[in-house]
Design an enzyme around this catalytic site. Structure first.
Site, mmCIF file in Angstrom:
data_model
loop_
_atom_site.group_PDB
_atom_site.id
_atom_site.type_symbol
_atom_site.label_atom_id
_atom_site.label_comp_id
_atom_site.label_asym_id
_atom_site.label_seq_id
_atom_site.Cartn_x
_atom_site.Cartn_y
_atom_site.Cartn_z
ATOM 1 N N CYS B 76 0.971 -1.270 -0.091
ATOM 2 C CA CYS B 76 -0.016 0.128 -0.162
ATOM 3 C C CYS B 76 0.854 1.432 0.104
ATOM 4 O O CYS B 76 0.739 2.134 -0.913
ATOM 5 C CB CYS B 76 -1.077 0.044 1.266
ATOM 6 N N CYS B 81 -1.574 1.929 -3.063
ATOM 7 C CA CYS B 81 -2.717 2.946 -2.806
ATOM 8 C C CYS B 81 -2.076 4.265 -2.790
ATOM 9 O O CYS B 81 -2.379 5.311 -3.374
ATOM 10 C CB CYS B 81 -3.201 2.680 -1.554
ATOM 11 N N LYS B 84 -0.164 5.451 -6.082
ATOM 12 C CA LYS B 84 -1.032 5.501 -7.212
ATOM 13 C C LYS B 84 -1.954 6.604 -7.013
ATOM 14 O O LYS B 84 -2.196 7.159 -7.939
ATOM 15 C CB LYS B 84 -1.727 4.020 -7.377
ATOM 16 N N GLY B 138 11.583 -14.459 6.680
ATOM 17 C CA GLY B 138 11.289 -15.525 7.566
ATOM 18 C C GLY B 138 10.764 -16.528 6.649
ATOM 19 O O GLY B 138 10.221 -16.689 5.784
ATOM 20 N N ALA B 205 -7.148 -6.196 -16.897
ATOM 21 C CA ALA B 205 -8.294 -5.349 -16.956
ATOM 22 C C ALA B 205 -8.475 -5.025 -15.258
ATOM 23 O O ALA B 205 -9.705 -4.965 -14.949
ATOM 24 C CB ALA B 205 -9.412 -5.911 -17.641
ATOM 25 N N SER B 206 -7.600 -5.447 -14.375
ATOM 26 C CA SER B 206 -8.000 -5.341 -13.098
ATOM 27 C C SER B 206 -8.010 -3.671 -12.763
ATOM 28 O O SER B 206 -7.795 -3.034 -13.550
ATOM 29 C CB SER B 206 -6.883 -5.970 -12.512
ATOM 30 N N TYR B 207 -8.535 -3.346 -11.360
ATOM 31 C CA TYR B 207 -8.387 -2.158 -11.107
ATOM 32 C C TYR B 207 -6.926 -1.618 -11.133
ATOM 33 O O TYR B 207 -6.963 -0.333 -11.335
ATOM 34 C CB TYR B 207 -9.122 -2.034 -9.769
ATOM 35 N N ILE B 208 -5.989 -2.332 -10.928
ATOM 36 C CA ILE B 208 -4.550 -1.977 -10.939
ATOM 37 C C ILE B 208 -4.211 -1.240 -12.341
ATOM 38 O O ILE B 208 -3.898 -0.407 -12.746
ATOM 39 C CB ILE B 208 -3.655 -3.026 -10.550
ATOM 40 N N SER B 209 -4.756 -2.311 -13.270
ATOM 41 C CA SER B 209 -4.591 -2.038 -14.638
ATOM 42 C C SER B 209 -5.061 -0.539 -15.150
ATOM 43 O O SER B 209 -4.472 0.158 -15.615
ATOM 44 C CB SER B 209 -4.877 -3.031 -15.521
ATOM 45 N N GLU B 211 -6.357 1.832 -13.364
ATOM 46 C CA GLU B 211 -5.830 3.038 -12.487
ATOM 47 C C GLU B 211 -4.480 3.389 -12.950
ATOM 48 O O GLU B 211 -4.443 4.535 -13.381
ATOM 49 C CB GLU B 211 -5.538 2.468 -11.156
ATOM 50 N N ASP B 338 -3.910 -9.603 2.299
ATOM 51 C CA ASP B 338 -4.164 -10.087 0.676
ATOM 52 C C ASP B 338 -3.751 -11.709 0.871
ATOM 53 O O ASP B 338 -4.131 -12.042 0.009
ATOM 54 C CB ASP B 338 -3.118 -9.438 0.071
ATOM 55 N N HIS B 476 -25.977 21.206 -0.934
ATOM 56 C CA HIS B 476 -25.992 21.886 -2.234
ATOM 57 C C HIS B 476 -25.070 23.013 -2.398
ATOM 58 O O HIS B 476 -24.585 23.643 -1.447
ATOM 59 C CB HIS B 476 -27.505 22.729 -2.278
ATOM 60 N N GLU B 481 -24.999 14.993 -3.300
ATOM 61 C CA GLU B 481 -26.415 15.077 -2.897
ATOM 62 C C GLU B 481 -27.309 14.411 -3.795
ATOM 63 O O GLU B 481 -28.470 14.196 -3.506
ATOM 64 C CB GLU B 481 -26.695 16.601 -2.994
#
Lengths: 529, 501
Positions: B76, B81, B84, B138, B205-209, B211, B338, B476, B481
């Site tokens: 991350c 995250c 990016k 480890g 086509a993942s969100y990583i791709s 983004e 993950d 507003h 809204e």
């Protein structure tokens, strides 16, 4: 096709008519009722079916229009009367009321212009390169903003026509029970009768009542269409209107001073209000505190000219003077209720404030007359509140509904340079209502990720929630200072409506990395220091 | 049930420690050992230290094939995250420059000055003082013992009462594609590049791709996305196609239904990629400066030697199987983040799961992690935020007759004057159709989608219903809204375009 535009059409609207629908017949249908004849026939004994209209709405702002359109859904015969009395400097505008023409919409767009200025500075740190000198063009901005507003004005007219609501660009005032007189720009008067009336005339900016104020000062009613850059500006007042305008003017690079009589943002959480003030000061806005203007004189005419402002201390006799190009008054707003013949029909107003007291059904003391929006006593002055109140009122009147407008936990946002979003109790009010020992305040500063790279303003953004300890730590107040505060607050307002508790807040997973996630990890109480 | 369990666990703890004192020579050095210093592992370790426990974290970053490595903090912070979103912000600023009519003049994006200012920030990530930190790789040598190896090959033996595995995942390479490993990069490398990647092909086509392709397009690079089938699998597909539609209008190129077959280096140093178009069956080719694989992530378990201690993994995904208490098949070994099977791969869930685990292990808590209604956002050029069920999933669970979908196309106020295209600014709310109309899912595409969704996620957590949302008054003028004004159902077939105030 437009040699003879319908009366009351502004140049701006006309431009849109030409642009958007060049081939359509643009003559707006006018109601040609003959109320005199009807009145004669009925001899003043009001029988419902004999009225010209089921509902006449006085005031075509957000609330009035929403109510009128809603009523049309129930196939009611509806009329809207809207008339903008020009400002002392002669400005007026089209259909839609304050929000669209001289309020929320233009101010947010100008705030956006200021944010873009900030974005330009940030962007260098993010790797963008462009020529050193970037200038802002006031005229380009106001033209774009006014064009957009023009499209909205036009859109409202079309919407009313589509819904078969009669619209008259005329000043409405009560002359006798169930009857209003509508006077158009050329002084032509007509009488209309209706079974019910809705007053939604809103408010207009207050003037100081000192020498030179109406001649030389402007208000927010003038600012957004000002045909020249205001230059060095003095903003008088500490309302959200004052701080928002001062904020974006400074953001556009102008020299801005705010003159404040006492506290900032009265009615809002004062802890937050002071933080907003501090941030604005750090970003170059000058504050003159505890002074009020007593005289404004013109030194030089021009666009902008030069004005001399004399101000007096609220604490003693000290008098100071200052020179500005523009003086913007934002000291408050007055309800437009004193010149609409309310005395003729017996609608009571609060003599001091001019506001209209209503019951929880938005009904005045005269049963067939209702009121919504900014003119109501003890209600919030917010566009969405007026819209909601208007819609629900009409649904109760014509749709058999029973839902009342809920004025509790209404969220709002202030578009100061550091935006502020709030919902529910301020800390002061919570303490007053529940007692200090019964509330817990959780708070935290945060640093938006997008501010880190340009190393902008650490420890300025702030999140605070107020919980009622006695009620399962239910969240009763939500406050946030930071970018996109309004966008952040909206969802939390929905959650507060659902009875949100601190425990639920803690068990919600954050979205990473956004500012709003800070609320899911609040652990420090104010009490703990 | 949970409470009883934690009491039992407490007794077990006391019992065990007495036992070890008297009979076992080597008492475990640590109360808790965390393998993996990412968001989840660090959160768990810090929380355990708060209870006064002796805690150590092992973190080691195996360099990526092109050689990129980084410090403590995990994906991350270093390659996920955080960088990016900052790159996304750089791209958004590009749009701001356009709005301010400066970009057309002569703005240009200096990749290096951006990435170096990012990296300065990222390097300052420090662990908590109370937690002992080892920069070692480890692996288990027995159920309570971890053998750590430093970069130089020095060995450290660490023993612990309880062990948490939080080693996360790393990008996959398509091993069957010739030249993929040799010439391609992944998101592990992208944010640390010293120079602009130039003309880039992003595969996946993942969100990583999406983004990455989005912000590369936004900073002015010629960017192409190659995808085999659907974009954003697992997300609501209507929203996914709006996201990609916007990207196309924004300038990102898409090669749909294409599968890469080989990557070769040309004399010019450019990379020639060959792919098969499965629609037409033809073979096509083009050259790029950079090829980035974003074809998924694989759990990082190989080096752990899990078989020795008997920690079970899913044979297909390689992920560790855990129960509701994050315990693996070996009772004193846990896993978060993950690496765990069937859990959302999101930083905040890993952090929350890690914290709650530490609270259960060392505090009096029995609270389990609630993986339902986790909100998330995708930082594509037009952002997409969501919480709860996708429309497909809701239909699958409840049947299309039993759900109501409210939707609206809206125009953000700041798009109007800037004359930006808002065709894809859209939101929908999936509700049960029965009387209460409980909200099952909320989907929002537009600026600041994450900021917008967060609060609503909370409402949904509190069991929000459609009528409750309608009673909420809007702020507003904001985009959020519009959610409180949703009233057109998909079923009605009416025009869902929002007009005016």
């Amino acid at each position: 096709a437009f040699l003879h535009p319908p009366p009351g059409v502004t140049q701006r609207e006309l431009w849109f008519m030409r642009k958007l629908s060049p081939s359509k017949d643009m003559s707006l249908k006018h109601h040609k009722g003959n109320p005199q004849k009807l009145l004669e026939m009925n001899g003043h004994t009001a029988v419902p079916h004999s009225y010209d209209y089921d509902l006449i709405v006085i005031g075509g702002g957000s609330g009035g229009l929403a109510a009128a359109k809603e009523a049309a859904k129930y196939e009611k015969k509806v009329m809207v009367l809207d008339f903008v009395t020009p400002t002392p400097l002669g400005n007026s505008w089209g259909l839609g009321g304050t929000c669209v023409n001289v309020g929320c919409i233009p101010k947010k767009l100008m705030h956006q212009a200021a944010l873009l200025g900030q974005a330009l500075q940030d962007s260098r740190k993010f790797g963008w390169q462009f020529p050193e000198e970037v200038k802002h063009n006031w005229m380009t901005m106001t033209e774009s903003v006014q064009n957009y507003i023009g499209s909205l004005n036009w859109g409202y007219r079309v919407a009313l026509r589509e819904k078969k609501v009669t619209y008259e660009n005329a000043y409405g005032e009560f002359v006798q029970p169930h009857t209003v007189k509508a006077t158009n720009k050329r002084g032509v008067e007509k009488l209309y009768t209706a079974e019910r009336f809705l007053i939604a005339t809103g408010e207009r900016p207050r003037y100081l009542g000192i020498p030179g104020d109406k001649e030389y000062c402007i208000s927010s009613d003038d600012l957004f269409s000002l045909p020249y850059c205001p230059g060095k500006t003095l903003v008088v007042g500490a309302s959200y209107v004052a701080l928002e305008c001062a904020g974006f003017l400074a953001g556009l690079g102008l020299d801005v001073t705010v003159m404040v009589r006492s506290i900032l943002l009265r009615g809002f959480d004062q802890d937050m209000a002071n933080k907003i003030g501090e941030y604005m000061e750090e970003h170059g806005i000058k504050f003159i505190r505890e002074f009020v203007p007593i005289k404004v004189e013109q030194i030089e005419e021009g666009t902008p000219g030069r004005l001399k402002v004399t101000a007096k201390s609220t604490k003693g006799n000290e008098v100071i003077g200052g020179e500005y190009n523009t003086v913007l008054l934002a000291i408050g707003r007055d309800a437009c209720t004193r010149k609409i013949g309310l005395d003729k029909v017996g609608v009571k107003i609060n003599e001091k404030t001019g506001k209209i007291p209503v019951n929880d059904m938005e009904q005045t003391n005269v049963p067939y007359i209702y009121a919504i929006g900014d003119i109501l006593q003890d209600r919030l002055e917010l566009t969405p509140v007026a819209i909601q109140a208007g819609r629900l009122l009409v649904q109760r009147l014509y749709g058999g509904a029973t839902t009342k407008c809920d004025y509790v936990n209404v969220p709002t946002t202030v578009f100061t340079p550091l935006e502020y979003g709030a919902c529910g109790y301020s800390e002061e009010n919570a303490i007053q209502k529940f007692g200090e020992e019964n509330i817990e305040v959780y708070h935290s500063h945060f640093w938006p990720l997008e501010w880190t790279v340009p190393s902008r303003d650490n420890n300025k953004c702030y999140a605070k929630i107020i919980c009622n300890i006695r009620d399962n730590e239910r969240v009763i107040g939500f406050h946030v200072l930071g970018p996109n505060a309004g966008e952040v607050t909206q969802g939390f307002a929905a959650a507060i409506k659902c009875g949100l508790t601190k425990e639920q807040l803690d068990s919600t997973i954050g979205i990473h990395p956004v500012c709003a996630e800070v609320f899911t990890t609040l652990s420090v109480t104010k009490r703990s220091g | 049930m949970g409470k009883t369990y934690s009491l039992l666990l407490l007794f077990a703890l006391f019992d065990l420690s007495d036992h070890t004192c008297e009979n076992v020579q080597e008492q475990p050095e640590y109360d808790l050992l965390v393998i993996g210093g990412g968001s989840g592992g660090l959160a768990c370790a810090k929380e355990a230290a708060q209870f006064g426990r002796k805690v150590a974290v092992l973190d080691y970053v195996e360099p990526s094939p092109p050689g990129t490595k980084w410090g403590l903090g995990g994906t991350c912070v270093n390659v996920g995250c955080i960088p990016k979103k900052l790159m996304h912000q750089a791209a958004l600023l590009g749009s701001a420059l356009k709005d301010a009519q400066i970009l057309s003049l002569s703005a240009l994006f200096l990749f290096h000055s951006c990435s170096s200012s990012l990296n300065v920030r990222l390097c300052c990530f420090l662990p908590n003082r109370k937690v002992k930190y080892f920069n070692v790789k480890g692996s288990f040598s027995d159920p309570h013992t971890i053998r750590g190896l430093t970069k130089g090959g020095k060995e450290t033996i660490l023993t612990a009462e309880k062990i948490v595995i939080a080693t996360g995942g790393r990008p996959k390479y398509p091993i069957h594609v010739a030249g993929a490993l040799e010439y391609g990069i992944t998101s592990d490398d992208l944010f640390w590049l010293k120079e602009s990647p130039g003309k880039t092909l992003v595969v996946g086509a993942s969100y990583i791709s999406l983004e990455c392709a989005g912000f590369l397009t936004g900073i002015g690079l010629d960017t192409t996305v190659m995808m085999r089938s659907i974009p954003l699998r697992g997300f609501d597909q209507q929203m996914a196609s709006l996201v990609t539609e916007y990207m196309e209008s924004y300038g990102t190129k898409f090669l749909k239904k294409c599968i890469p077959t080989k990557v070769e280096k040309l004399e010019s140093n450019r990379l020639q990629v060959t792919w098969k178009n499965t629609d037409s069956g033809t073979e096509e080719t083009d050259s790029f400066d950079t090829v980035m694989w974003a074809v998924g992530r694989a759990p990082d378990t190989k080096a752990l030697n899990l078989e020795t201690v008997g920690v079970k993994t899913n044979s297909e995904t390689g992920k560790i199987i855990v129960d509701a208490r994050e315990a693996t098949s070996v009772p004193h070994i846990y896993a978060v983040g993950d690496i765990t099977e069937g859990r959302p791969e999101l930083t905040p869930t890993a952090i929350a799961a890690g914290k709650l685990l530490a609270q259960r292990l060392f505090g009096q808590s029995s609270e389990l992690m609630d993986y339902d209604n986790v909100p998330t956002t995708v930082f594509t050029p037009l952002e997409y935020g969501c919480v709860g069920l996708s429309e497909e999933k809701a239909v699958q669970c409840y049947g299309s007759d039993n759900i109501e979908v409210y939707h609206a196309y809206y125009k953000p106020l700041e798009f109007t004057v800037a004359e930006r295209d808002a065709t894809q600014c859209y939101m929908k709310m999936v509700c049960l159709r029965e009387r209460e109309q409980r909200i099952l899912g909320l989907h929002f595409i537009g600026p600041n989608a994450g900021e917008v969704i967060q609060g609503f996620a909370l409402g949904i957590k509190c069991g929000a219903t459609y009528p409750q949302l309608m009673k909420t008054i809007g702020i507003h003028p904001t985009c959020a809204e519009e959610i409180t004004k949703l009233h057109i159902t998909k079923r009605s077939g009416l025009d869902a375009t929002v007009t005016g105030c």
